[in-house]
Design a protein around this motif. Structure first.
Motif, PDB file in Angstrom:
ATOM      1  N   LEU A   1      15.830   9.562   0.081  1.00  0.00           N
ATOM      2  CA  LEU A   1      17.226   9.449   0.496  1.00  0.00           C
ATOM      3  C   LEU A   1      17.442  10.121   1.850  1.00  0.00           C
ATOM      4  O   LEU A   1      18.144   9.587   2.722  1.00  0.00           O
ATOM      5  N   VAL A   2      16.847  11.277   2.041  1.00  0.00           N
ATOM      6  CA  VAL A   2      16.991  11.999   3.305  1.00  0.00           C
ATOM      7  C   VAL A   2      16.475  11.158   4.463  1.00  0.00           C
ATOM      8  O   VAL A   2      17.139  11.019   5.506  1.00  0.00           O
ATOM      9  N   PHE A   3      15.295  10.542   4.314  1.00  0.00           N
ATOM     10  CA  PHE A   3      14.742   9.755   5.407  1.00  0.00           C
ATOM     11  C   PHE A   3      15.509   8.455   5.618  1.00  0.00           C
ATOM     12  O   PHE A   3      15.560   7.939   6.742  1.00  0.00           O
ATOM     13  N   ALA A   4      16.136   7.941   4.563  1.00  0.00           N
ATOM     14  CA  ALA A   4      17.007   6.781   4.736  1.00  0.00           C
ATOM     15  C   ALA A   4      18.265   7.183   5.508  1.00  0.00           C
ATOM     16  O   ALA A   4      18.722   6.440   6.397  1.00  0.00           O
ATOM     17  N   LEU A   5      18.830   8.330   5.188  1.00  0.00           N
ATOM     18  CA  LEU A   5      20.001   8.817   5.924  1.00  0.00           C
ATOM     19  C   LEU A   5      19.663   9.054   7.395  1.00  0.00           C
ATOM     20  O   LEU A   5      20.521   8.873   8.276  1.00  0.00           O
TER      21      LEU A   5
ATOM     22  N   ALA B   1      12.762   0.540  -3.092  1.00  0.00           N
ATOM     23  CA  ALA B   1      11.454   0.252  -3.685  1.00  0.00           C
ATOM     24  C   ALA B   1      10.663   1.540  -3.889  1.00  0.00           C
ATOM     25  O   ALA B   1       9.966   1.697  -4.905  1.00  0.00           O
ATOM     26  N   TYR B   2      10.759   2.475  -2.946  1.00  0.00           N
ATOM     27  CA  TYR B   2      10.124   3.780  -3.115  1.00  0.00           C
ATOM     28  C   TYR B   2      10.638   4.454  -4.385  1.00  0.00           C
ATOM     29  O   TYR B   2       9.861   5.017  -5.165  1.00  0.00           O
ATOM     30  N   LEU B   3      11.949   4.439  -4.570  1.00  0.00           N
ATOM     31  CA  LEU B   3      12.546   5.085  -5.747  1.00  0.00           C
ATOM     32  C   LEU B   3      11.969   4.503  -7.029  1.00  0.00           C
ATOM     33  O   LEU B   3      11.584   5.241  -7.947  1.00  0.00           O
ATOM     34  N   ALA B   4      11.900   3.171  -7.107  1.00  0.00           N
ATOM     35  CA  ALA B   4      11.358   2.532  -8.308  1.00  0.00           C
ATOM     36  C   ALA B   4       9.897   2.923  -8.521  1.00  0.00           C
ATOM     37  O   ALA B   4       9.474   3.216  -9.652  1.00  0.00           O
ATOM     38  N   ALA B   5       9.120   2.953  -7.443  1.00  0.00           N
ATOM     39  CA  ALA B   5       7.706   3.327  -7.555  1.00  0.00           C
ATOM     40  C   ALA B   5       7.562   4.776  -7.995  1.00  0.00           C
ATOM     41  O   ALA B   5       6.694   5.109  -8.818  1.00  0.00           O
ATOM     42  N   GLN B   6       8.407   5.651  -7.467  1.00  0.00           N
ATOM     43  CA  GLN B   6       8.337   7.068  -7.825  1.00  0.00           C
ATOM     44  C   GLN B   6       8.670   7.300  -9.292  1.00  0.00           C
ATOM     45  O   GLN B   6       7.969   8.047  -9.992  1.00  0.00           O
ATOM     46  N   VAL B   7       9.723   6.662  -9.776  1.00  0.00           N
ATOM     47  CA  VAL B   7      10.108   6.850 -11.180  1.00  0.00           C
ATOM     48  C   VAL B   7       9.039   6.276 -12.103  1.00  0.00           C
ATOM     49  O   VAL B   7       8.644   6.912 -13.095  1.00  0.00           O
TER      50      VAL B   7
ATOM     51  N   GLY C   1       3.974   8.574   3.683  1.00  0.00           N
ATOM     52  CA  GLY C   1       4.823   9.715   3.952  1.00  0.00           C
ATOM     53  C   GLY C   1       4.806  10.723   2.830  1.00  0.00           C
ATOM     54  O   GLY C   1       5.304  11.827   2.979  1.00  0.00           O
ATOM     55  N   ALA C   2       4.242  10.347   1.675  1.00  0.00           N
ATOM     56  CA  ALA C   2       4.098  11.247   0.519  1.00  0.00           C
ATOM     57  C   ALA C   2       5.422  11.874   0.118  1.00  0.00           C
ATOM     58  O   ALA C   2       5.530  13.082  -0.023  1.00  0.00           O
ATOM     59  N   HIS C   3       6.433  11.032  -0.081  1.00  0.00           N
ATOM     60  CA  HIS C   3       7.719  11.556  -0.535  1.00  0.00           C
ATOM     61  C   HIS C   3       7.633  12.040  -1.984  1.00  0.00           C
ATOM     62  O   HIS C   3       8.044  13.152  -2.293  1.00  0.00           O
ATOM     63  N   PHE C   4       7.191  11.167  -2.884  1.00  0.00           N
ATOM     64  CA  PHE C   4       7.068  11.466  -4.314  1.00  0.00           C
ATOM     65  C   PHE C   4       8.393  11.943  -4.915  1.00  0.00           C
ATOM     66  O   PHE C   4       8.394  12.600  -5.962  1.00  0.00           O
ATOM     67  N   ASN C   5       9.511  11.625  -4.282  1.00  0.00           N
ATOM     68  CA  ASN C   5      10.774  12.265  -4.649  1.00  0.00           C
ATOM     69  C   ASN C   5      11.928  11.420  -4.110  1.00  0.00           C
ATOM     70  O   ASN C   5      12.070  11.293  -2.881  1.00  0.00           O
ATOM     71  N   PRO C   6      12.772  10.849  -4.979  1.00  0.00           N
ATOM     72  CA  PRO C   6      13.896  10.050  -4.482  1.00  0.00           C
ATOM     73  C   PRO C   6      14.839  10.818  -3.566  1.00  0.00           C
ATOM     74  O   PRO C   6      15.447  10.229  -2.667  1.00  0.00           O
ATOM     75  N   ALA C   7      14.975  12.121  -3.776  1.00  0.00           N
ATOM     76  CA  ALA C   7      15.853  12.913  -2.909  1.00  0.00           C
ATOM     77  C   ALA C   7      15.291  12.955  -1.488  1.00  0.00           C
ATOM     78  O   ALA C   7      16.045  12.878  -0.504  1.00  0.00           O
ATOM     79  N   VAL C   8      13.983  13.087  -1.362  1.00  0.00           N
ATOM     80  CA  VAL C   8      13.350  13.089  -0.042  1.00  0.00           C
ATOM     81  C   VAL C   8      13.477  11.713   0.605  1.00  0.00           C
ATOM     82  O   VAL C   8      13.774  11.586   1.801  1.00  0.00           O
TER      83      VAL C   8
ATOM     84  N   ARG D   1       0.831  -1.209   0.000  1.00  0.00           N
ATOM     85  CA  ARG D   1       0.000   0.000   0.000  1.00  0.00           C
ATOM     86  C   ARG D   1       0.864   1.256   0.000  1.00  0.00           C
ATOM     87  O   ARG D   1       0.517   2.259  -0.631  1.00  0.00           O
ATOM     88  N   ARG D   2       1.968   1.216   0.686  1.00  0.00           N
ATOM     89  CA  ARG D   2       2.860   2.375   0.719  1.00  0.00           C
ATOM     90  C   ARG D   2       3.462   2.631  -0.667  1.00  0.00           C
ATOM     91  O   ARG D   2       3.533   3.780  -1.134  1.00  0.00           O
ATOM     92  N   LEU D   3       3.879   1.570  -1.335  1.00  0.00           N
ATOM     93  CA  LEU D   3       4.450   1.726  -2.671  1.00  0.00           C
ATOM     94  C   LEU D   3       3.387   2.181  -3.670  1.00  0.00           C
ATOM     95  O   LEU D   3       3.672   2.999  -4.552  1.00  0.00           O
ATOM     96  N   ALA D   4       2.179   1.659  -3.519  1.00  0.00           N
ATOM     97  CA  ALA D   4       1.097   2.096  -4.404  1.00  0.00           C
ATOM     98  C   ALA D   4       0.817   3.581  -4.211  1.00  0.00           C
ATOM     99  O   ALA D   4       0.581   4.320  -5.180  1.00  0.00           O
ATOM    100  N   ALA D   5       0.852   4.037  -2.956  1.00  0.00           N
ATOM    101  CA  ALA D   5       0.628   5.457  -2.682  1.00  0.00           C
ATOM    102  C   ALA D   5       1.728   6.314  -3.308  1.00  0.00           C
ATOM    103  O   ALA D   5       1.454   7.378  -3.880  1.00  0.00           O
ATOM    104  N   GLU D   6       2.972   5.859  -3.211  1.00  0.00           N
ATOM    105  CA  GLU D   6       4.079   6.623  -3.799  1.00  0.00           C
ATOM    106  C   GLU D   6       3.953   6.678  -5.328  1.00  0.00           C
ATOM    107  O   GLU D   6       4.173   7.730  -5.944  1.00  0.00           O
ATOM    108  N   ALA D   7       3.612   5.546  -5.944  1.00  0.00           N
ATOM    109  CA  ALA D   7       3.491   5.511  -7.402  1.00  0.00           C
ATOM    110  C   ALA D   7       2.324   6.368  -7.876  1.00  0.00           C
ATOM    111  O   ALA D   7       2.468   7.178  -8.806  1.00  0.00           O
ATOM    112  N   LEU D   8       1.171   6.213  -7.239  1.00  0.00           N
ATOM    113  CA  LEU D   8      -0.010   6.964  -7.663  1.00  0.00           C
ATOM    114  C   LEU D   8       0.153   8.456  -7.386  1.00  0.00           C
ATOM    115  O   LEU D   8      -0.187   9.304  -8.229  1.00  0.00           O
TER     116      LEU D   8
END
Length: 233
Positions: A88-92, A103-109, A79-86, A21-28
């Motif tokens: 990355l920040v939360f991973a750091l 997986a978020y990055l792939a869904a976002q792209v 979390g509504a990142h919609f952005n690999p840079a964001v 569901r989280r990945l679906a939210a990021e992709a959509l």
């Protein structure tokens, strides 16, 4: 549950939503964002009669408004990142695992590209395109680094002090950054990749994209360490 518990803040979700569901939210969410960015660019250019400032204004207002809505509705899910840079920040910050971040990055792209294609369909454009709009030079790259630095600082600052205001703060910041940066503030690697596939008002030539992406990631990392120094308990 208080209103703050349901506020979208780009933090890791507070409810136990599963990865699917989280990945679906990021992709959509990213798809809808790009449909707005590219679609409003096409509409603005069509209606502006050659006035680029008016076209950019329409593009700006639509994007800023959409961000407020999309972060509000998808924030509690992913979390509504919609952005690999964001992401990355939360991973750091160790607030999302590296595996889920990838997986978020792939869904976002994937979502971003789908959103561009949806905009093309809406405006009867060829679905498959490659942009020819060059956005080269040190000034453009620096603009992207600064735009992303400001975006991440906005996110982390509001999470620290006013989490319920994060959707509005992000929408307002991007609205402003469209106009104070020479690059019109892509501030998002997934957006950059997807916009290279649209030869419309919002496009970017693929040869210009690597410098944008490198600058965006550098700005995001710099903002992470700056926020750690400024906003620490």
């Amino acid at each position: 549950m208080t209103p703050d518990d349901t506020a979208a803040s780009l933090e890791p979700p507070r409810e136990p939503f599963g990865p699917a569901r989280r990945l679906a939210a990021e992709a959509l969410g990213t798809a809808l964002l790009l449909a707005v960015v590219v679609g409003s660019g096409i509409m603005g250019e069509t209606l502006a009669g050659g006035n680029v400032a008016i076209a950019l204004l329409g593009n700006t207002l639509a994007t800023g408004a959409a961000l407020v809505v999309l972060i509000t509705i998808f924030g509690p899910l992913s979390g509504a990142h919609f952005n690999p840079a964001v992401t990355l920040v939360f991973a750091l910050r160790r607030e999302i695992g590296w595996g889920l971040a990838a997986a978020y990055l792939a869904a976002q792209v994937a979502g971003a590209i789908a959103g561009v294609y949806a905009a093309h369909v809406m405006f009867a454009e060829p679905i498959l395109q490659v942009s020819t709009k060059l956005r080269d030079g040190p000034a453009q790259a620096f603009s992207e680094a600064l735009a992303t630095f400001g975006l991440v600082l906005t996110i982390l600052g509001t999470i620290r002090f006013r989490p319920d205001f994060t959707p509005v703060a992000v929408g307002l910041y991007i609205t402003a950054a469209y106009w104070f940066t020479a690059s019109t503030s892509f501030a998002n690697p997934a957006v950059t990749v997807a916009r290279s596939l649209s030869d419309t008002f919002a496009g970017i030539d693929p040869s210009s994209a690597p410098a944008f992406i490198a600058a965006q990631l550098a700005g995001a990392v710099a903002a992470t360490f700056t926020a750690r120094a400024l906003f620490a308990d």
